[in-house]
Design an enzyme around this catalytic site. Sequence first.
Site, short mmCIF file in Angstrom:
data_model
loop_
_atom_site.label_atom_id
_atom_site.label_comp_id
_atom_site.label_asym_id
_atom_site.label_seq_id
_atom_site.Cartn_x
_atom_site.Cartn_y
_atom_site.Cartn_z
N HIS A 120 41.96 48.37 47.80
CA HIS A 120 42.02 47.08 47.11
C HIS A 120 43.44 46.77 46.63
O HIS A 120 43.64 46.35 45.48
CB HIS A 120 41.05 47.08 45.92
N ALA A 121 44.42 46.92 47.49
CA ALA A 121 45.81 46.64 47.11
C ALA A 121 46.00 45.16 46.79
O ALA A 121 45.45 44.29 47.47
CB ALA A 121 46.74 47.06 48.23
#
Length: 527
Positions: free
Chosen positions: A457-458
């Site tokens: 989930h960058a």
Amino acid sequence: MYDFVIVGAGSAGCVLAARLSEDPDARVCLIEAGPADDSEDIRVPATAARLFRTKVDWDYDTHEEPYCGGRRIYLPRGRVLGGSSSINGMVYTRGARADYDGWGQPGWSFAEMLPYFTRSEDNERGPCEHHGVGGPLSVADGRSRNPMSEAFVRAACEAGFGLNPDFNGPSQEGFGRYQVTQRDGSRCSSSVAFLREAERRPNLTVLTEARVHRIVVEAGRAVGVVGRRPGEDFEIGVEREVVLSAGAYNSPQLLMLSGIGPAERLGRLGIPVVADHPLVGANLQDHPQTWLVFGHSQPVSLLEAGAEHNVGLYLRERTGMLTSNGPESGGFVRTARAASADPDLQFSCLPVAFTEGGLGTPSGHGISFGACVLAPRSRGEVTLASSDPTAKPVITHRYYEDAADLETAVEGVRTALEIARQPALAPYTETALAAPVSDSDTDLRDYVRRHTQTLYHAAGTCAMGKVTDAELRVMGVDGLRVADASVMPRLVRGNTNAPTIAIAEKASDLILGGSLPSREKISDQVR
């Protein structure tokens, strides 16, 4: 020459290509570095991990993580039409209302974003105040219903947590089954949802296996992109806007390769500075995840997915193990450490022994579950290794640089151990394959540092208010926007695919001034 050039055909780029090309007078070009999404392993949900480190994966790793024992952590990212939505776990969550309200950006409150979520959505449960129907993105209840995934929810209830039938409803807290982006038991990526029909329009050009090397900026304005396809260089001009939708790692990389970034660093690499933007690539955030893994003798894990009867179920009915998205169930928990009224831990359960960040091959049946830190305080960065556009960026997440994140992760492991002790999970927790040696604070901290992985989930590296304005325009450069997870000032409390799609939905309205042609006009154009 095009009106709009979109770089990156991932979760956001496919949305933008579809929405912008709804105007038949707009010439739109969508450029993707990877190939078409025609692999069977993309379509069949349960086979996603087979795509890791293949030609459809950017195959990134972090730099040595200083607070995780110097480990390099694998970071799979989709390099294919659909981007990471073509290789992800298909979980449909939006985050908390406070996430969007807390961004402090005009037009981006949760109340203002909800219509963009529902515009995309075609939820099989039907419409309500929280959900929409009739949109391109199919949202469904998972069809696998693995007994371990169900047992995990029962065990969480036995441990004292509540049930939640809809994590995108009035409240996030509680445990239950995730809804997934699937259509009739197959993956519904952003490409499937938005691009399939749009590709038929004569005003949309989609280029695959075309890697953009930099944005061309003249007199302070983006006028095109240059890059390379197999056997040839290319240059594409733009009359209105270039939109970067290359993701939280590649969008800042492309800005810096184009001379938009920290001037001192760019100068050291011999890159001419177009705009001094010290915060391009900064503010990197992710959800660090720590898994517990248990082995058992029950023949119900995803190791059985390829068995003849399961293949038959999938081919005949689009049900059974091959429809598993991986994290079939999970939950949200607010610990005593939480800094707000919203959850600070998200749990996921996989009906398989998940090892080596998905790169390991299970030797027997197992179950994996654990928690991620939902509102991390630690910040990392993306920088350039060189001026060569084919070099991978240097990614350092600095997980647990802020000690508060480590303590929240410890609470997550402690809670997961409590759930593991419940009767409902007893048949599936026979042998600890990956678990702390004790529940002491020291052992739990050590376990977290040694076993943390990304939850993919960058976000945050081209943040609104820092790199872009509230209309996603790169400050200091005309004709250039960013629209993907990188524009989030702060990571949402949940999976990022649905929020990224909603960001792109809103971006298309910002670009087009909020006006879209009628559906009848679009249908006439397609015919």
